[in-house]
Design a protein around this motif. Structure first.
Motif, PDB file in Angstrom:
ATOM      1  N   ILE A 272      -2.852   0.571  -4.044  1.00 41.42           N
ATOM      2  CA  ILE A 272      -2.324  -0.772  -3.848  1.00 41.42           C
ATOM      3  C   ILE A 272      -1.699  -1.208  -5.162  1.00 41.42           C
ATOM      4  CG2 ILE A 272      -2.810  -3.106  -3.050  1.00 41.42           C
ATOM      5  CD1 ILE A 272      -3.517  -0.944  -1.016  1.00 41.42           C
TER       6      ILE A 272
ATOM      7  N   ALA B 234       0.842  -1.193   0.000  1.00 47.09           N
ATOM      8  CA  ALA B 234       0.000   0.000   0.000  1.00 47.09           C
ATOM      9  C   ALA B 234       0.880   1.247   0.000  1.00 47.09           C
ATOM     10  CB  ALA B 234      -0.907   0.004   1.229  1.00 47.09           C
TER      11      ALA B 234
ATOM     12  N   ALA C  76       0.233   4.893   0.781  1.00 46.07           N
ATOM     13  CA  ALA C  76      -0.736   5.797   1.380  1.00 46.07           C
ATOM     14  C   ALA C  76      -0.420   7.244   0.995  1.00 46.07           C
ATOM     15  CB  ALA C  76      -0.724   5.619   2.900  1.00 46.07           C
TER      16      ALA C  76
ATOM     17  N   GLY D 142      -0.248  -0.803   7.148  1.00 51.80           N
ATOM     18  CA  GLY D 142       0.186  -0.650   5.767  1.00 51.80           C
ATOM     19  C   GLY D 142       1.247   0.419   5.590  1.00 51.80           C
TER      20      GLY D 142
ATOM     21  N   THR E 141      -7.922  -6.548  -1.780  1.00 54.60           N
ATOM     22  CA  THR E 141      -7.724  -5.225  -2.370  1.00 54.60           C
ATOM     23  C   THR E 141      -7.618  -5.342  -3.891  1.00 54.60           C
ATOM     24  OG1 THR E 141      -5.327  -5.426  -2.052  1.00 54.60           O
ATOM     25  CG2 THR E 141      -6.556  -4.271  -0.357  1.00 54.60           C
TER      26      THR E 141
ATOM     27  N   LEU F  98      -8.689   1.499  -5.945  1.00 51.64           N
ATOM     28  CA  LEU F  98      -9.660   1.430  -4.862  1.00 51.64           C
ATOM     29  C   LEU F  98     -10.812   2.386  -5.144  1.00 51.64           C
ATOM     30  CD1 LEU F  98      -7.360   1.337  -1.698  1.00 51.64           C
ATOM     31  CD2 LEU F  98      -8.732  -0.533  -2.610  1.00 51.64           C
TER      32      LEU F  98
ATOM     33  N   THR G 279      -5.095   6.129  -1.561  1.00 43.77           N
ATOM     34  CA  THR G 279      -4.178   5.055  -1.199  1.00 43.77           C
ATOM     35  C   THR G 279      -4.127   4.105  -2.388  1.00 43.77           C
ATOM     36  OG1 THR G 279      -4.525   5.184   1.187  1.00 43.77           O
ATOM     37  CG2 THR G 279      -3.812   3.062   0.305  1.00 43.77           C
TER      38      THR G 279
ATOM     39  N   CYS H 228       5.873   2.663   3.244  1.00 47.56           N
ATOM     40  CA  CYS H 228       5.633   4.114   3.281  1.00 47.56           C
ATOM     41  C   CYS H 228       6.649   4.827   4.164  1.00 47.56           C
ATOM     42  CB  CYS H 228       4.215   4.394   3.784  1.00 47.56           C
ATOM     43  SG  CYS H 228       2.896   3.780   2.729  1.00 47.56           S
TER      44      CYS H 228
END
Length: 384
Positions: free
Chosen positions: A100, A44, A46, A299, A202, A68, A98, A303
């Motif tokens: 994925i 992920a 973000a 997640g 996801t 998403l 966000t 990041c």
């Protein structure tokens, strides 16, 4: 020109190399694997990491992969929603989606931005002298004004700099990761919580679905941070997932059945037991999992590594300032993520019922309260 040696060609190491090169550093990336092709898992990105990627010219290409849409949230094994929000509400609140995507996709985007000749695959690092910046490798010694240790959760550099730190511990759960084509019919991204078990779904760009699961089963001795070929016993991973999740709500059983056995990854979840006293020593900076390996529940593993990279480059190797900028934030996120991991492991029926009731109450109070829990994480911005 100042020279940086980056140890490790994962997301954090490549981000650091690209960020430093854009600031005028000469960079060398030492990666012990013969190539930087990663295992086929997802991650992920973000809003906080998207903003960091903007500073190295990758953000818009990642945004283009956002898939998403609509409702998402937490469900029970029978499909009942405990709390939910939507991708649109999150975008309105945080100003960014966000995303994925496959780890391999982000690795490729970063590697293509490395200076020519910077990457040295198949290069083992045998030792680092933090005082003079000498890096001993299987291809000879390198000299560096800055050494970036992005060598993962079992970082040999971290152990040499902080030998009294307890290092990584098992978080009490094992994880599975799998890819499948998007099933027919109504489909929503979600994370379903049972008695000690979690299954997440996801959507990815291109009509595929990335799923992950955790459960408190005996550890197998393989870590998700290792570049192995799957962990556990080959040929039994799908059967194990069906045993644990085969009676959960649709489309979970179908996604498990659709995933090719050889693509299912099974690894123990490990994290650092305690924050480090600092993220630097001498000319060496620790970055990513080497500095703050965390459970995946927020997640934020990749990041935070990307944040580390752009902050380190912005500070131009001022390592005390780097520790001051990163230690407190990452320690807070590491602790919060592990707390969530513990809550997902609850199996006592009364505890699970109370947990679910609390989440349902939060859900009834609306998107604002649900999303507010991520405010301090997602609203971070890179230094100007």
């Amino acid at each position: 020109m100042s020279h940086a040696v980056v140890i490790g060609g994962g997301i954090g190491g490549l981000s650091a190399a690209v960020a430093l090169a854009r600031k005028g550093w000469s960079v060398t990336v030492c990666e012990r694997a013969p190539s930087i092709e990663p295992v086929g898992s997802g991650l992920a990105i973000a809003p906080n990491a998207l903003r960091a990627l903007d500073t190295i010219g990758v953000g818009d290409e990642v945004r283009a992969l956002a898939a998403l849409q609509g409702e998402a949230g937490i469900r029970t094994p029978d499909g009942r929603w405990l709390l939910r929000t939507s991708a649109e509400a999150a975008l309105a609140r945080f100003g960014e989606p966000t995303v994925i995507l496959l780890r391999a996709t982000l690795v490729d985007l970063l590697a293509r931005r490395l200076p020519s000749g910077a990457l040295r695959p198949g290069t083992d690092v045998h030792g680092v002298d933090p005082e003079d910046g000498r890096v001993s490798t299987s291809a000879g010694d390198l000299r560096a004004d800055l050494v970036v240790a992005a060598d993962g959760i079992d970082s040999a550099v971290r152990r040499s700099l902080f030998p009294r730190h307890p290092g990584a511990v098992h978080a009490g759960v094992t994880s599975w990761r799998l890819l499948a084509d998007r099933p027919e019919g109504e489909f929503r991204g979600s994370e379903s919580w049972g008695r000690g078990q979690v299954f997440g779904i996801t959507p990815l760009a291109g009509g595929r679905v990335y799923s992950y699961a955790t459960a408190p089963v005996p550890p197998s001795g393989t870590s998700a941070n290792h570049h192995d070929k799957g962990g556990g016993d080959a040929g039994t991973r799908k059967a194990e997932l069906l045993r644990l999740f085969g009676d959960w709500h649709d489309p979970i059983p179908r996604l498990i059945e659709a995933a090719p056995e050889e693509t299912i990854l099974r690894h123990d979840i490990r994290c650092l037991a305690a924050p480090l006293p600092a993220f630097h020593s001498g000319r060496v900076a620790l970055l990513g999992d080497a500095a703050h390996a965390m459970t995946p529940n927020l997640g934020q593993g990749a990041c935070q590594a990307i944040e580390d990279a752009v902050v380190l480059a912005h500070l131009s190797g001022d390592l005390p300032a780097y520790t001051a900028a990163r230690l407190r934030r990452t320690s807070t996120i590491m602790r919060r993520s592990r707390t969530i991991c513990r809550v997902t492991r609850w199996s006592n029926p009364l505890a699970v019922r109370a947990r679910n009731a609390a989440m349902a109450l939060t859900g009834h109070l609306g998107d604002d309260l649900t999303l507010r829990q991520f405010q301090d994480v997602f609203t971070w911005r890179p230094p100007a």
